[in-house]
Motif scaffolding. Structure first.
Motif, PDB file in Angstrom:
ATOM      1  N   ARG A 230      12.296 -35.103  24.204  1.00  0.00           N
ATOM      2  CA  ARG A 230      12.748 -36.250  23.072  1.00  0.00           C
ATOM      3  C   ARG A 230      11.414 -36.772  22.610  1.00  0.00           C
ATOM      4  N   VAL A 231      11.584 -37.372  21.484  1.00  0.00           N
ATOM      5  CA  VAL A 231      10.460 -37.728  20.733  1.00  0.00           C
ATOM      6  C   VAL A 231      10.714 -39.335  20.244  1.00  0.00           C
ATOM      7  N   ASN A 232       9.890 -40.259  20.302  1.00  0.00           N
ATOM      8  CA  ASN A 232      10.065 -41.504  19.929  1.00  0.00           C
ATOM      9  C   ASN A 232       8.791 -42.141  19.585  1.00  0.00           C
TER      10      ASN A 232
ATOM     11  N   ALA B 247      11.133 -34.976  16.390  1.00  0.00           N
ATOM     12  CA  ALA B 247      12.405 -35.368  17.206  1.00  0.00           C
ATOM     13  C   ALA B 247      13.643 -34.336  16.790  1.00  0.00           C
TER      14      ALA B 247
ATOM     15  N   SER C 292       8.980 -35.848  27.340  1.00  0.00           N
ATOM     16  CA  SER C 292       9.023 -37.024  26.418  1.00  0.00           C
ATOM     17  C   SER C 292       7.917 -36.931  25.870  1.00  0.00           C
TER      18      SER C 292
ATOM     19  N   THR D 231      16.142 -40.668  21.140  1.00  0.00           N
ATOM     20  CA  THR D 231      15.262 -39.537  20.574  1.00  0.00           C
ATOM     21  C   THR D 231      15.376 -39.921  19.315  1.00  0.00           C
TER      22      THR D 231
END
Length: 271
Positions: A182-184, A171, A137, A249
């Motif tokens: 996952r990218v947030n 993401a 993450s 994400t």
């Protein structure tokens, strides 16, 4: 407890404020944490606090704009811990100016280098390590200033808006690569941290050159009527770092006391 048990997390800008709260929270929940910053005293203090609470952490000095140092940091993480699962790309600065006409190119470039180039480099060097670990993450620290404009923080807004869309783009890259990453982005509002004392009132259009107070600003402009704490942001980061957010994400987690939703007239407190 144990929401990120067995994971290895890197927190940039982890020596104070939101970064320190993120590092201590992740450690408390079972992660081995790597804290980086240019504030050696603060970084050492955070690591000692983590160790004192029974956690595991190390501090590494890092200027996030130094590309060569990024390669060294990731290599050191993999050497010590064999993997990297969580990246909290938090390091940032805020530089205000009464108007954009009075902002120097040097300040514009310095802010962009730390707030945007540093995030780019974090992704460039950490994604390969996370792929070797089988996924993970990435949490990029943006701001409500990445969602709406401010007439005295135009340069800061430009960097934080850039982080917001950069997170979404990465993401999609990771989803397309099917790499399990996952990218947030996280968007704090007015949080009571040391950054406010570094932005003079004059630069923020508040009339005279003295440090601003988060609580004063919050009473004037936050629907809930009070400033948030670094722990409020760390709680959100913990969620995004943990498997509880496995289906999240490309999203924006806004933690702002209602600022971006609108304005209200608050009733007086109950007697």
């Amino acid at each position: 407890m144990g929401q990120v048990e067995g994971k290895v997390a890197l927190v940039t800008g982890g020596a104070s404020g939101i970064g320190a709260a993120c590092a201590m929270t992740l450690a408390r929940e079972g992660a081995k944490v790597v804290v980086t910053d240019i504030d050696d005293r603060g970084g050492d203090s955070v690591v000692k606090a983590i160790a004192g609470a029974g956690g595991e952490a190390i501090y590494l000095r890092q200027d996030v704009t130094d590309e060569a140092r990024w390669a060294e940091i990731v290599a050191e993480i993999e050497k010590r811990f064999k993997r990297l699962d969580v990246l909290v790309s938090n390091a940032g600065i805020g530089i205000g100016a009464p108007t954009i006409l009075e902002m120097t190119l040097a300040d514009w470039r310095r802010q962009t280098a730390i707030n945007l180039d540093g995030v780019f480099l974090s992704v460039k060097y950490c994604i390969p390590a996370m792929r070797r670990a089988g996924g993970g993450s990435i949490v990029m620290m943006s701001s409500v200033a990445g969602l709406r404009g401010s007439p005295t923080l135009a340069g800061y807004c430009a960097t934080k808006g850039g982080v917001r869309l950069f997170a979404k783009s990465i993401a999609m890259e990771c989803a397309g690569a099917n790499d399990g990453i996952r990218v947030n982005s996280v968007h704090p509002g007015i949080i009571d941290t040391p950054i406010w004392g570094k932005i003079p009132r004059e630069a923020a259009g508040m009339g005279h050159n003295a440090p601003m107070r988060a609580e004063e600003l919050a009473k004037a402009g936050v629907p809930l009527g009070f400033a948030g704490e670094a722990q409020d942001i760390a709680n959100g980061v913990l969620f995004l770092a943990s498997d509880a957010s496995r289906y999240v994400t490309g999203s924006e987690l806004v933690i702002d006391g209602g600022i971006t939703s609108g304005s209200v007239r608050r009733a007086p407190p109950p007697q």
